[in-house]
Enzyme design. Structure first.
Site, PDB file in Angstrom:
ATOM      1  N   PHE A  86      42.223  16.064  15.515  1.00 46.47           N
ATOM      2  CA  PHE A  86      41.590  17.424  15.395  1.00 46.47           C
ATOM      3  C   PHE A  86      40.569  17.844  16.292  1.00 46.47           C
ATOM      4  O   PHE A  86      40.046  17.950  15.582  1.00 46.47           O
ATOM      5  CB  PHE A  86      42.207  17.776  13.819  1.00 46.47           C
ATOM      6  CG  PHE A  86      41.982  19.213  13.395  1.00 46.47           C
ATOM      7  CD1 PHE A  86      42.951  19.712  13.685  1.00 46.47           C
ATOM      8  CD2 PHE A  86      40.368  19.824  13.269  1.00 46.47           C
ATOM      9  CE1 PHE A  86      43.236  20.929  12.880  1.00 46.47           C
ATOM     10  CE2 PHE A  86      40.373  21.135  12.656  1.00 46.47           C
ATOM     11  CZ  PHE A  86      41.461  22.246  12.985  1.00 46.47           C
ATOM     12  N   ASP A 125      32.894  14.421  20.194  1.00 45.12           N
ATOM     13  CA  ASP A 125      33.295  15.563  19.601  1.00 45.12           C
ATOM     14  C   ASP A 125      33.523  15.262  17.869  1.00 45.12           C
ATOM     15  O   ASP A 125      33.568  14.463  16.998  1.00 45.12           O
ATOM     16  CB  ASP A 125      34.935  15.836  19.343  1.00 45.12           C
ATOM     17  CG  ASP A 125      35.042  16.987  18.379  1.00 45.12           C
ATOM     18  OD1 ASP A 125      34.347  17.693  17.540  1.00 45.12           O
ATOM     19  OD2 ASP A 125      36.207  17.637  17.992  1.00 45.12           O
ATOM     20  N   LYS A 175      30.410  23.274  12.796  1.00 42.79           N
ATOM     21  CA  LYS A 175      30.088  22.997  11.530  1.00 42.79           C
ATOM     22  C   LYS A 175      28.192  23.096  11.016  1.00 42.79           C
ATOM     23  O   LYS A 175      27.130  23.826  10.584  1.00 42.79           O
ATOM     24  CB  LYS A 175      30.664  21.719  11.382  1.00 42.79           C
ATOM     25  CG  LYS A 175      32.142  22.108  12.139  1.00 42.79           C
ATOM     26  CD  LYS A 175      32.834  21.083  10.454  1.00 42.79           C
ATOM     27  CE  LYS A 175      34.488  21.557  11.342  1.00 42.79           C
ATOM     28  NZ  LYS A 175      35.296  22.837  10.387  1.00 42.79           N
TER      29      LYS A 175
END
Length: 408
Positions: free
Chosen positions: A141, A229, A258
């Protein structure tokens, strides 16, 4: 109708139904706790998918934002501003890198990483134009943009959004032999491997020991970029600043987001070397809001918090306690054998629920009724990722509610 029902009905009537949130309407939050429009308090065990690592309303971050709001919030990259250089240099130092390309959202950062790898491949490695290959893992994801969903194996993310962007090869996550075979098949056209050190959306999947180090060796030997990531796994969540550190791995490129914005503003970045990020020329990539003064001010405070190591240590210590307690639930008759497996690292766990007890959504709703907010994924899994500021007492209380739900 209650205030909750009215708010949800209005949202259903006037917003696209691209999410299916739990039926709670949050009005305020502090630390690890949220309060809804009815005045009921909930323990946040999701932390905005790690965007809120430092808790709701963290005073250091709020004060940094307020001070910057009074000065200047946006200049665009048409002009310099007085927070930009410091942000770039301090984030590069935190990562042990040299250069930063700031964006806003995690998906933007991943897109930037993809563009960077391709441009590096053409400009530096000498790959013929249009032939660059990037190797990714299944069940990944990395966001939901058109390019990113092109290398997703999630039918919900992909369906009805084609045609898809070429140039990606998908291999099983955690399978080093498959990775080596894919790199060999791509040959000199391979420009990068893009991986999550821990796959969050897939259910907090931790790769086998030695996998990340093995990928690092394979990519280094073939002059291929290793792009990590760390949007969810980074910035303290796993007990280290970066999840790659658990295997002593330093990638060529960090993809961050984030928690970099502290749950206050969206901040993301690609961080790498002069050789990699130095391929850009003015006009080839950009963002009006990327690296804006407000974002830089908040992110600088996040970096200062991380430099103390306090939150990494909390995540490591409380994470050990969390996984110890969750491990006792696996196939336990006291809890109807309702937990099939537990995975994760630090204050991050994926808990597989026996479908006989309910779906992940149903378990999440039952926990919500008991004042704990979590999120399901892939049908029968719930994810636990509380803010790193959570107290041991509150964490234990949240685990007590999970035990109560499992006991029936």
């Amino acid at each position: 109708m209650t205030s909750t029902e009215r708010a949800i009905a209005a949202a259903e009537a006037h917003s696209a139904h691209n999410y299916h949130p739990l039926p709670v309407v949050v009005a305020s939050a502090e630390g690890a706790w949220m309060t809804d429009v009815e005045g009921r308090r909930y323990l946040d065990m999701l932390a905005g998918y790690s965007a809120l690592n430092f808790g709701h309303g963290n005073r250091r971050l709020i004060e940094a934002a307020k001070a910057q709001l009074e000065r200047v919030t946006l200049t665009s990259r048409a002009f310099h501003h007085d927070r930009f250089a410091t942000f770039c240099s301090e984030l590069a130092a935190l990562c042990g890198m040299e250069m930063v390309l700031p964006m806003n959202t995690g998906a933007e950062a991943v897109e930037t990483a993809v563009k960077t790898a391709r441009k590096w491949g053409y400009r530096v490695k000498g790959v013929p134009d249009g032939r660059a290959k990037i190797i990714v893992a299944d069940n990944n994801f990395h966001g939901r943009t058109t390019t990113v969903i092109s290398f997703s194996t999630d039918p919900e993310a992909r369906a009805d959004f084609g045609p898809y962007t070429p140039g990606f090869e998908i291999v099983p996550y955690g399978d080093l032999a498959a990775m080596e075979a894919a790199l060999d098949a791509a040959g000199d056209d391979a420009v990068a491997v893009l991986l999550e050190p821990i796959q969050g959306e897939a259910g907090v999947l931790v790769p086998p020991a030695g996998y990340l180090a093995g990928v690092r060796e394979l990519t280094r030997a073939r002059n291929v970029l290793f792009m990590a990531d760390e949007i969810q796994s980074g910035l303290g969540r796993t007990g280290r600043t970066f999840a790659c550190e658990h295997e002593g791995v330093v990638p060529d490129v960090y993809v961050l987001g984030k928690a970099l914005g502290g749950g206050v503003v969206p901040v993301s970045a690609v961080v790498s070397s002069h050789e990699v990020l130095g391929v850009y020329r003015p006009g080839e990539h950009g963002s009006t809001f990327g690296g804006n003064p407000l974002a830089c001010a908040v992110a600088l405070e996040v970096i200062a918090i991380l430099r103390t190591g306090e939150y990494q240590q909390r995540a490591a210590e409380l994470g050990e306690h969390l996984h110890g307690e969750l491990g006792l639930l696996v196939e336990s008759p006291a809890y109807r054998g309702g937990v099939r497996a537990v995975r994760g690292r630090g204050l991050w766990a994926g808990v597989d629920i026996d479908p006989a007890l309910g779906t992940g959504r149903q378990i999440s709703e039952q926990l919500m009724d008991r004042g704990v907010l979590v999120k399901d994924t892939h049908g029968s899994t719930i994810r636990l990722a509380p803010p790193l500021v959570i107290s041991k007492e509150d964490l234990d209380w949240g685990l007590d509610q999970l035990r109560a739900v499992l006991a029936g």
